[in-house]
Design a protein around this motif. Structure first.
Motif, PDB file in Angstrom:
ATOM      1  N   UNK A 162       0.791  -1.247   0.124  1.00  0.00           N
ATOM      2  CA  UNK A 162       0.201  -0.056  -0.132  1.00  0.00           C
ATOM      3  C   UNK A 162       0.738   1.407  -0.026  1.00  0.00           C
ATOM      4  N   UNK A 163       1.819   1.169   0.919  1.00  0.00           N
ATOM      5  CA  UNK A 163       2.838   2.494   0.877  1.00  0.00           C
ATOM      6  C   UNK A 163       3.434   2.577  -0.312  1.00  0.00           C
ATOM      7  N   UNK A 164       3.767   1.785  -1.119  1.00  0.00           N
ATOM      8  CA  UNK A 164       4.530   1.820  -2.288  1.00  0.00           C
ATOM      9  C   UNK A 164       3.687   2.122  -3.602  1.00  0.00           C
ATOM     10  N   UNK A 165       2.405   1.671  -3.707  1.00  0.00           N
ATOM     11  CA  UNK A 165       1.602   1.684  -4.765  1.00  0.00           C
ATOM     12  C   UNK A 165       0.494   2.367  -4.526  1.00  0.00           C
ATOM     13  N   UNK A 166      -0.160   2.694  -3.187  1.00  0.00           N
ATOM     14  CA  UNK A 166      -1.299   3.202  -2.997  1.00  0.00           C
ATOM     15  C   UNK A 166      -2.521   2.471  -3.248  1.00  0.00           C
ATOM     16  N   UNK A 167      -2.243   0.984  -3.377  1.00  0.00           N
ATOM     17  CA  UNK A 167      -3.527  -0.135  -3.456  1.00  0.00           C
ATOM     18  C   UNK A 167      -3.082  -1.121  -2.469  1.00  0.00           C
TER      19      UNK A 167
END
Length: 422
Positions: free
Chosen positions: A183-188
């Protein structure tokens, strides 16, 4: 679970008071687990969590008092600013893995690691609320047999299979680590299905969506999200690999342009160069975590708890005094201002001196406690307008680096510095 209040203690220090729902106080199994979770939380080094200050599981209603952490959650930062840069993502992955190593080393499993349980204050990021889900899971009046306590998108697949039992192992936290980093790296989320049921089904049967992650970190996250708990790396192994040369995405400056973070990593890796059979006995005892506020990165030091032999006794009066070293750093105070600090002290000595040059204060420090992981000192200011008496805890992280924690006797604020030996 109940209600969380912002409160102040008699010293006007802000704290968080978690008051449990009254009906849970009558659930014997809940109270037993709640007590065990409190005891476990007290064993975790406070650098990586909101420190437990007081608790009474037998009170009506039961309550827990913890350090108030004034900062946004990782989820809020992602919602506001979007995915992290590659450099900040790598540092965050290191920090959360470091916290998990300390938590697991204390015999505790988090059970509900998610972006909203990672707090990012200006001074020291915290991983909070570990173990509470375990206590809640026992509360028959709150959960039915077919209900789970946790956040679906970050729960390991084995938690959806009742045939595997109710015990949650550290490997489940590793799965959650992989989901948080995704989530932190991709937003999902890696298994987002649009609804809780669809997400749960994807966790159990589908491959993760890691689009947006790259390089060795992507490979490591994929291993952490393995369906088989036995194939997931341990938190300590994740740290080993994240700290290897070339582990960061090519072209990032996670260490090159962050000298304090580099010093912390050097302090960790210098202690890794020992036989593997000795390394298994060590427990990591501080975090390398980057707080991400307004696009700025604030690196912090790491250190570890060791089970090696206790330090030698103080030298006799006939032995020469240990050679004092000068340590320098910037003391970041909880109310915002930073002040240079100079400590003249030998790590095996009983006393030393301290100086705050910009404030015009100086005084002495005297050892009150010494363990294999830390040195506690009493500070007494003899010249200048600073608080007369305070407590300092030194956490050595390597031959030339250490972390300094400070609290004044009145307890109205805290301060922390990354110290380097001159």
């Amino acid at each position: 679970m109940g209600t969380v209040y912002l409160a102040t203690d008699p010293h006007e220090r802000r704290v968080a008071v978690k008051v449990v729902r009254s009906h849970l106080g009558w659930d014997t199994e809940f109270i037993q687990r709640f007590r065990r979770e409190i005891d476990g939380a007290r064993q975790v080094p406070p650098f990586c969590t909101a420190e437990v200050l007081d608790a009474d599981p037998d009170h009506d209603p039961p309550y827990l008092v913890v350090e108030y952490v004034n900062g946004p959650t990782l989820a809020e930062v992602i919602d506001q600013d979007g995915p992290l840069t590659a450099s900040n993502l790598h540092a965050l992955a290191i920090g959360v893995a470091t916290a998990l190593t300390a938590i697991h080393g204390a015999g505790v499993v988090h059970r509900d690691l998610k972006p909203r349980n990672v707090l990012l204050p200006p001074g020291s990021p915290k991983v909070i609320d570990f173990g509470i889900a375990h206590a809640l899971q026992s509360a028959g009046r709150l959960t039915a047999e077919d209900q789970l306590v946790g956040t679906i998108g970050y729960m390991a697949p084995e938690r959806f299979d009742a045939r595997l039992g109710n015990d949650v192992e550290p490997s489940a936290d590793i799965f959650s680590w992989g989901a948080v980093v995704t989530l932190a790296g991709t937003g999902h989320e890696p298994f987002d299905g649009g609804t809780p049921m669809a997400t749960a089904a994807r966790i159990v049967s589908a491959e993760p969506n890691l689009d947006g992650l790259h390089g060795p970190l992507r490979d490591l996250v994929a291993e952490a999200l393995d369906k088989d708990p036995a194939r997931r790396p341990a938190a300590r192994d994740i740290l080993d690999r994240l700290l290897q040369p070339g582990a960061a995405v090519p072209g990032t400056t996670v260490l090159r342009e962050q000298p304090v973070l580099k010093a912390a990593v050097d302090g960790v890796t210098s202690r890794y160069a020992v036989p593997r059979r000795r390394r298994r006995r060590w427990i990591l005892a501080a975090a390398v975590i980057v707080a991400l506020l307004g696009g700025a990165a604030f690196p912090f030091l790491t250190e570890r708890r060791s089970t090696v032999a206790s330090p030698p006794p103080p030298p006799s009066s006939s032995a020469p005094a240990p050679a004092a070293a000068e340590w320098v750093g910037e003391l970041q105070q909880s109310f915002g201002s930073a002040e240079p600090v100079h400590l003249t002290f030998a790590l095996d000595a009983d006393r030393g001196t301290i100086r705050y040059p910009r404030l015009g204060c100086s005084g002495t420090v005297t050892v009150t406690e010494r363990t294999t992981e830390k040195i506690a000192l009493t500070e007494r200011i003899t010249d200048g307008p600073c608080t007369a008496v305070g407590t300092i805890v030194l956490w050595p992280t390597g031959p030339t680096t250490m972390l300094l924690d400070y609290k004044p006797a009145n307890g109205k604020y805290t301060a922390r510095a990354s110290m380097t030996k001159r």
